[in-house]
Design a protein around this motif. Structure first.
Motif: not given
Length: 512
Positions: A363, A403, A406-407, A409, A422-424, A452
């Motif tokens: 990550r 996805c 390293d996120s 979703c 999706s977010w990191d 992740s």
């Protein structure tokens, strides 16, 4: 089924919420029984394991008839009971329990200390793999229990794995039909299961017809992970035995250390080659009327004094695939990993292309100045691109591969399909924050993938909340044991939620 089971369990015996029914299979290291939820009268249609809710104890509570005591010193404790439907993605499965399952009983302390230690190790291997991996082609584990019944010393202390119920195995299929017409399609699904295992860093170690389970709809899943081993660099360490007819020749004379036999993914590639030849022709690829004779032929073949004798019935494409799988040495087989093999097998079988699995890499935390720009770009992609998902033989669409690495979703439909956000990094407000997920304003999240890897700060799990700013709302307020959150998903886990929750914030945490 004839013969005495390894672990005899009387019909009607209760283990946690389950009632034991008929014996399904038995081997040297355990017995598998059909089971149904206690109080469920008669045979009923299966209820999907990923939908709806059920009443269940909080984490750590134990139903009658089972305990949460550890199977052995230093091992992962057997978990009795189940989590609420929205909270279970990170451990033994998702959603409510099905009405039918398979209970795998592993032998107890009535064995010698050495046997007991070995059996505990085998139980730990299977439990560890199934609790960490959830893939469409691997059999699911719903729970792991330990029997607490001093009145039955032959069962007291037994580890029981609660598994997805299969209808049979490829071994029984081949007994009935040595040349099943849908054999190529099943081989594609087996190869897909190997790809999922190898991609996650595991080796199966005992691929054979009996360990390919066939579901009610006829599709295949890999099962029986007693011999499975997690990779440590270039090797894994597995128990010093497997099924000889499917064992790579270099393992037939390999040295055994205190940790077991060194094994690599190419051993599974060899096993797949033998399996494919058997499914397509009804014969083994090396000569011999007995297992011992075929093993001798495999050793001679590896040393260059014996040739493969592939059946003339094999089509050219399959002949090329099996020849590559059965290359003499590990180094030659290493050129054909499960990912490339899967594409070739799918083309040969005429089945649809499988979804690419996400890359697993360390990550990286993005610099704050770049987060808004990159998030906006990701949002544009997520809302305008029609992704190419696939339909598997169960009629389910899987889209988790969308996805980013390293996120985390969230998806509007089960199995990673539908719309995706999706977010990191953390997000305090999905609807008006720097990253937005507008569709959650009026519809629930139905599936999740935490893609992740290891984080330098030790943050790998993701907790999500119905309220903004990581606050509990509604039913979450009363859920003290769940830290007032809607749910939590561990690293690299994916699965369906109950379909009634619309989170508005999430943050990365150390563990669920």
């Amino acid at each position: 089924m004839n013969g005495r089971p390894t672990v005899p369990v009387p019909k009607g015996y209760r283990v946690g919420p389950w009632e034991v029914r008929e014996l399904l299979a038995s081997g040297a290291f355990g017995s598998v029984y059909a089971a149904r939820l206690a109080g469920d009268g008669g045979e009923v249609a299966d209820r999907p394991a990923e939908t709806g809710e059920r009443s269940s104890p909080e984490v750590g509570e134990t139903p009658a008839g089972a305990t949460d005591r550890s199977p052995g010193a230093g091992e992962r404790p057997a978990v009795a009971g189940s989590r609420p439907a929205e909270e279970v993605v990170g451990d033994h499965g998702t959603g409510p329990l099905p009405r039918r399952a398979a209970l795998k009983f592993l032998p107890t302390g009535t064995r010698t200390p050495r046997q007991l230690h070995h059996l505990r190790e085998l139980a730990h291997r299977e439990q560890e793999l199934l609790s960490r991996l959830r893939s469409p082609r691997l059999i699911r584990m719903y729970d792991a229990l330990t029997v607490d019944d001093p009145d039955h010393p032959e069962l007291d202390g037994a580890t029981v794995l609660v598994l997805e119920r299969a209808e049979g195995s490829m071994a029984t299929l081949l007994d009935r039909s040595p040349h099943p017409p849908h054999g190529p399609a099943l081989l594609a699904q087996v190869c897909e299961g190997l790809h999922q295992l190898h991609h996650a860093g595991w080796v199966h170690g005992d691929l054979k017809p009996a360990n390919v389970l066939l579901m009610k709809d006829g599709s295949a899943r890999l099962g029986d992970f007693n011999m499975a081993a997690e990779m440590e660099g270039t090797h894994a360490y597995a128990p010093a035995f497997s099924t000889p007819d499917y064992t790579a020749p270099e393992l037939l004379w390999s040295e055994v250390s205190e940790r077991g036999t060194q094994i690599r993914p190419t051993a599974d590639i060899w096993s797949f080659g033998v399996l494919a030849h058997l499914v397509l022709t009804g014969t083994f690829p090396l000569p011999g009327g007995t297992t011992e004779a075929r093993c001798d032929a495999a050793v001679r073949y590896a040393r260059g004094t014996e040739e493969l004798r592939l059946s003339p019935e094999l089509p050219t494409t399959w002949r090329e695939i099996i020849t590559d799988c059965l290359a003499r040495t590990h180094e030659e087989r290493a050129a054909h990993d499960a990912a490339s093999l899967l594409r070739r097998v799918e083309r040969a079988a005429g089945t649809s292309r499988s979804a690419r699995l996400p890359r697993l890499r360390p990550r990286r935390r993005w610099r704050p100045a770049l987060v808004g720009t990159l998030a906006a770009a990701a949002l544009i992609v997520a809302t305008t691109v029609v992704y190419a998902t696939r339909e598997d033989d169960q009629g389910l669409t899987y889209g988790y591969h969308r996805c980013p690495a390293d996120s985390v979703c969230f998806f509007s439909e089960p199995n990673g399909s539908g719309e995706m956000c999706s977010w990191d990094e953390d997000d305090t407000d999905w609807l008006s924050g720097p990253d937005t997920c507008e569709w959650t304003g009026d519809q629930p999240v139905k599936s999740i993938f935490n893609n992740s890897s290891d984080d330098e700060n030790g943050l790998g799990a993701v907790a999500y909340f119905r309220g903004r700013d990581f606050t509990p709302v509604g039913a979450d307020v009363t859920r003290e044991n769940a830290r007032n959150r809607t749910g939590c998903t561990s690293q690299r886990n994916q699965g369906n939620l109950a379909g009634t929750y619309a989170p508005l914030s999430h943050r990365w945490i150390a563990r669920c």
